[in-house]
Motif scaffolding. Structure first.
Motif, PDB file in Angstrom:
ATOM      1  N   VAL A 205       0.831  -1.208   0.000  1.00  0.00           N
ATOM      2  CA  VAL A 205       0.000   0.000   0.000  1.00  0.00           C
ATOM      3  C   VAL A 205       0.863   1.254   0.000  1.00  0.00           C
ATOM      4  O   VAL A 205       0.626   2.201  -0.770  1.00  0.00           O
ATOM      5  N   LEU A 206       1.885   1.284   0.853  1.00  0.00           N
ATOM      6  CA  LEU A 206       2.749   2.460   0.913  1.00  0.00           C
ATOM      7  C   LEU A 206       3.503   2.672  -0.394  1.00  0.00           C
ATOM      8  O   LEU A 206       3.709   3.807  -0.832  1.00  0.00           O
ATOM      9  N   PHE A 207       3.928   1.586  -1.018  1.00  0.00           N
ATOM     10  CA  PHE A 207       4.632   1.712  -2.295  1.00  0.00           C
ATOM     11  C   PHE A 207       3.720   2.316  -3.358  1.00  0.00           C
ATOM     12  O   PHE A 207       4.136   3.190  -4.126  1.00  0.00           O
TER      13      PHE A 207
ATOM     14  N   SER B 241       3.212   5.932  -2.832  1.00  0.00           N
ATOM     15  CA  SER B 241       4.404   6.726  -3.144  1.00  0.00           C
ATOM     16  C   SER B 241       4.551   6.996  -4.637  1.00  0.00           C
ATOM     17  O   SER B 241       5.431   7.743  -5.050  1.00  0.00           O
ATOM     18  N   GLY B 242       3.698   6.357  -5.442  1.00  0.00           N
ATOM     19  CA  GLY B 242       3.762   6.566  -6.879  1.00  0.00           C
ATOM     20  C   GLY B 242       4.256   5.371  -7.664  1.00  0.00           C
ATOM     21  O   GLY B 242       4.353   5.439  -8.895  1.00  0.00           O
ATOM     22  N   TRP B 243       4.579   4.270  -6.970  1.00  0.00           N
ATOM     23  CA  TRP B 243       4.998   3.061  -7.680  1.00  0.00           C
ATOM     24  C   TRP B 243       3.840   2.561  -8.535  1.00  0.00           C
ATOM     25  O   TRP B 243       2.697   2.560  -8.101  1.00  0.00           O
ATOM     26  N   ARG B 244       4.127   2.123  -9.750  1.00  0.00           N
ATOM     27  CA  ARG B 244       3.078   1.901 -10.747  1.00  0.00           C
ATOM     28  C   ARG B 244       2.281   0.619 -10.570  1.00  0.00           C
ATOM     29  O   ARG B 244       1.179   0.503 -11.091  1.00  0.00           O
TER      30      ARG B 244
ATOM     31  N   PRO C 212      11.334   3.119   6.952  1.00  0.00           N
ATOM     32  CA  PRO C 212      11.295   3.820   8.250  1.00  0.00           C
ATOM     33  C   PRO C 212       9.869   4.041   8.759  1.00  0.00           C
ATOM     34  O   PRO C 212       9.617   3.938   9.966  1.00  0.00           O
ATOM     35  N   ARG C 213       8.947   4.327   7.856  1.00  0.00           N
ATOM     36  CA  ARG C 213       7.556   4.520   8.265  1.00  0.00           C
ATOM     37  C   ARG C 213       6.971   3.231   8.836  1.00  0.00           C
ATOM     38  O   ARG C 213       6.259   3.245   9.844  1.00  0.00           O
ATOM     39  N   LEU C 214       7.287   2.116   8.187  1.00  0.00           N
ATOM     40  CA  LEU C 214       6.769   0.833   8.658  1.00  0.00           C
ATOM     41  C   LEU C 214       7.405   0.434   9.989  1.00  0.00           C
ATOM     42  O   LEU C 214       6.745  -0.166  10.844  1.00  0.00           O
ATOM     43  N   GLU C 215       8.678   0.771  10.161  1.00  0.00           N
ATOM     44  CA  GLU C 215       9.325   0.500  11.450  1.00  0.00           C
ATOM     45  C   GLU C 215       8.664   1.316  12.557  1.00  0.00           C
ATOM     46  O   GLU C 215       8.431   0.813  13.665  1.00  0.00           O
TER      47      GLU C 215
END
Length: 215
Positions: free
Chosen positions: A13-15, A18-21, A66-69
């Motif tokens: 979800v975070l990827f 972030s704009g990952w396609r 870092p966000r997931l940590e």
């Protein structure tokens, strides 16, 4: 702590945010970065777009883990450790300080390879004005294939020999097919079967039969 399934979902979800396609999980992200580091050590054999895509992947990892940590995912910390293992390997090659506008903690964007495949070097020079030494295992194999062709070895015999001897290009179907196509541009009718054989979808007897039919 959250389960590994929850971590995979949160990572993907975070990827995407972030704009990952496309959807990507932590296992695939790690595999791709590890593959990139190995490609660089061997002399990056792909094109500049592929290179930049891998750098973007690393940037997304730097933003996401870092966000997931912080959210309490122990798996994020473990993944970061595995990413660092590949980082330490690729740093051996990414040593030229070429793009000083990027901070040191984005070293993969700031630095460029000290060597890579010839075609990549040409394309990179045209795109960014940065010179890289042309040196790669892919080019070594291409030169040897050209030598065998010049010595009179047939396209079929070259294919069989390269795979049987476990050459570098034979470990990746895309590289193997590129090397063959560049060495034997006149062999067109068999290309689909060649690609099928390289990827393991066509058996050797069928490949041999196809070449015999078109002699």
């Amino acid at each position: 702590m959250s389960s590994s399934i929850d971590f995979d979902e949160a990572f993907s979800v975070l990827f995407l945010e972030s704009g990952w396609r496309e959807p990507i999980g932590p296992v695939e992200a790690l595999r791709r970065w590890k593959s990139f580091s190995e490609d660089c050590l061997d002399g990056f054999p792909w094109d500049v777009d592929d290179y930049n895509n891998d750098l973007t992947l690393r940037t997304r990892l730097a933003e996401t883990l870092p966000r997931l940590e912080e959210e309490g995912y122990d798996a994020a910390r473990r993944l970061a450790g595995k990413i660092e293992e590949s980082d330490s390997r690729v740093r051996v090659v990414l040593r030229c300080e070429s793009f000083l506008g990027f901070p040191e903690d984005r070293w993969w964007l700031r630095r460029t390879p000290i060597y890579a495949s010839k075609d990549f070097c040409i394309e990179f020079r045209e795109a960014y004005g940065v010179d890289i030494e042309p040196k790669s295992r892919f080019d070594d194999d291409k030169r040897e294939i050209a030598r065998m062709k010049a010595a009179g070895m047939s396209a079929l015999d070259v294919l069989i020999h390269v795979r049987a001897e476990g050459w570098y290009v034979s470990t990746n179907s895309g590289l193997f097919f590129r090397a063959f196509r560049e060495a034997f541009p006149s062999v067109r009718r068999n290309r689909k079967l060649v690609l099928g054989w390289i990827s393991g979808e066509v058996e050797e007897p069928m490949l041999r039969s196809s070449f015999s039919e078109h002699r």
